[in-house]
Enzyme design. Structure first.
Site, PDB file in Angstrom:
ATOM      1  CG  HIS A 102      -1.674  -1.092   1.341  1.00 43.38           C
ATOM      2  ND1 HIS A 102      -1.852  -2.066   2.289  1.00 43.38           N
ATOM      3  CD2 HIS A 102      -2.945  -1.254   0.617  1.00 43.38           C
ATOM      4  CE1 HIS A 102      -2.824  -3.032   2.079  1.00 43.38           C
ATOM      5  NE2 HIS A 102      -3.675  -2.637   1.264  1.00 43.38           N
ATOM      6  CD  GLN A 130     -14.151  -5.380  -2.044  1.00 43.64           C
ATOM      7  OE1 GLN A 130     -14.226  -4.124  -2.370  1.00 43.64           O
ATOM      8  NE2 GLN A 130     -12.812  -5.813  -2.051  1.00 43.64           N
TER       9      GLN A 130
HETATM   10  P1  AMP Z   1      -6.409  -4.059  -0.343  1.00 42.77           P
HETATM   11  O1  AMP Z   1      -6.358  -3.435   0.809  1.00 42.77           O
HETATM   12  O2  AMP Z   1      -6.043  -5.594  -0.538  1.00 42.77           O
HETATM   13  O3  AMP Z   1      -7.669  -4.070  -1.091  1.00 42.77           O
HETATM   14  O4  AMP Z   1      -5.405  -3.383  -1.691  1.00 42.77           O
HETATM   15  C1  AMP Z   1      -5.496  -2.105  -1.783  1.00 42.77           C
HETATM   16  C2  AMP Z   1      -4.874  -1.893  -3.100  1.00 42.77           C
HETATM   17  O5  AMP Z   1      -3.204  -2.085  -2.768  1.00 42.77           O
HETATM   18  C3  AMP Z   1      -5.152  -2.519  -4.337  1.00 42.77           C
HETATM   19  O6  AMP Z   1      -4.980  -1.816  -5.306  1.00 42.77           O
HETATM   20  C4  AMP Z   1      -3.955  -3.706  -4.279  1.00 42.77           C
HETATM   21  O7  AMP Z   1      -3.785  -4.151  -5.350  1.00 42.77           O
HETATM   22  C5  AMP Z   1      -2.811  -2.957  -3.739  1.00 42.77           C
HETATM   23  N1  AMP Z   1      -1.865  -3.904  -3.048  1.00 42.77           N
HETATM   24  C6  AMP Z   1      -2.177  -4.958  -2.407  1.00 42.77           C
HETATM   25  N2  AMP Z   1      -0.844  -5.628  -2.105  1.00 42.77           N
HETATM   26  C7  AMP Z   1      -0.115  -5.272  -2.757  1.00 42.77           C
HETATM   27  C8  AMP Z   1       1.422  -5.578  -3.028  1.00 42.77           C
HETATM   28  N3  AMP Z   1       1.971  -6.536  -2.538  1.00 42.77           N
HETATM   29  N4  AMP Z   1       2.027  -4.629  -3.737  1.00 42.77           N
HETATM   30  C9  AMP Z   1       1.525  -3.777  -4.405  1.00 42.77           C
HETATM   31  N5  AMP Z   1       0.306  -3.194  -4.578  1.00 42.77           N
HETATM   32  C10 AMP Z   1      -0.565  -3.930  -3.385  1.00 42.77           C
END
Ligand code: AMP
Length: 284
Positions: free
Chosen positions: A36, A60
């Site tokens: 993030h 979701q």
């Molecule tokens: P989430 O909180 O899991 O919904 O993720 C929020 C954003 O962070 C989304 O756009 C994810 O694709 C991105 N994200 C999650 N894990 C990673 C990672 N390891 N590397 C880069 N971006 C990430």
């Protein structure tokens, strides 16, 4: 750093920011990690103001999924945003964000039908609906998303194009642990033993990439099928990993590879104990 819980004051503030400069928006479900943070950093580099949303979106999650146990360490999340000099955080309270008679869902009907979409009915409709709401509130110039969720990136790209949102998507590379495991808020569910096994996913993906890169021949769809079987075989060697899908597909349509495929992506999802893990690697 401003913190907003109610949609309208948040939108008013973003309108005010938009008059002064560009806005980068990073939607998250919280339990923030370096993945993030990398999105926040890219946004801060490119835009005058970075806005982060933290919201575990019930729309979701399926009925048997981890919505209620999803980690919510809000103080740590806010401290991290402060450290990164985020301009504002939107931390909606579920009842005001989705009033009781909330009655609208947006559905993307092509890219959402395969892979995670097929396994998690309603998931992408929930994602597309929440992202649309969040874009209408945060009014960004750019939205920053992680390649870790490759299918989600494609679906949101389609949302922006088909519904004419005046927003550009910036897809950021997947941040990984030292052993290659993609960073994820869900990794904290893994036991020590599962955590050790989990790095096998990236190892299998990397092996496929290496095999493709070191081959001198021009791949036919049949060659891709063979490479796909090797990927499946490697993943099957990970003890206790239950594969949900392991597919080499066209990186734009997520359909079968054809002679015209410009991009090829390897997509993997599966269960390690009770934890669902996904990962991907661009092969061509
Ligand atoms: P989430 O909180 O899991 O919904 O993720 C929020 C954003 O962070 C989304 O756009 C994810 O694709 C991105 N994200 C999650 N894990 C990673 C990672 N390891 N590397 C880069 N971006 C990430």
């Amino acid at each position: 750093m401003k913190i907003f819980k109610k949609p309208l004051p948040f939108q008013e503030y973003c309108l005010h920011l938009k008059k002064k400069g560009t806005i980068g928006f990073v939607p998250t479900m919280g339990c923030l990690h370096e993945g993030h943070v990398s999105l926040i950093k890219q946004s801060s580099k490119k835009c005058n103001y970075t806005i982060v949303s933290i919201f575990v979106n019930p729309l979701q999650f399926g009925p048997k999924e981890d919505f209620s146990r999803y980690p919510r360490p809000r103080k740590l999340d806010l401290d991290l945003c402060r450290k990164e000099k985020v301009e504002a955080v939107f931390l909606p309270d579920e009842k005001t964000f989705y009033p009781e008679d909330f009655s609208l869902l947006i559905e993307e009907t092509m890219l959402s039908t395969t892979h995670c979409g097929a396994l998690r009915p309603g998931h992408f409709s929930g994602v597309v609906t929440v992202v649309s709401k969040l874009l209408n509130l945060s009014l960004p110039d750019f939205i920053f998303m992680g390649q870790k969720d490759y299918q989600q990136c494609l679906v949101i790209k389609r949302l922006l194009r088909d519904l004419n949102f005046p927003v550009k998507i910036i897809i950021c590379p997947t941040l990984r642990e030292n052993d290659g495991l993609a960073k994820s808020s869900r990794n904290i569910y893994l036991s020590e033993d599962e955590r050790k096994k989990a790095c096998g996913i990236y190892k299998a993906l990397s092996l496929i990439l290496k095999k493709y890169k070191t081959s001198s021949k021009k791949f036919t769809p049949a060659d891709w099928k063979k490479l796909n079987s090797i990927l499946t075989g490697e993943l099957e060697k990970i003890p206790d990993f239950k594969i949900q899908y392991a597919d080499l597909v066209d990186g734009e349509s997520l359909k079968d590879i054809s002679l015209h495929s410009k991009k090829i992506i390897a997509l993997v999802a599966g269960m390690l104990g009770k934890t669902r893990l996904i990962d991907n690697l661009l092969i061509k």
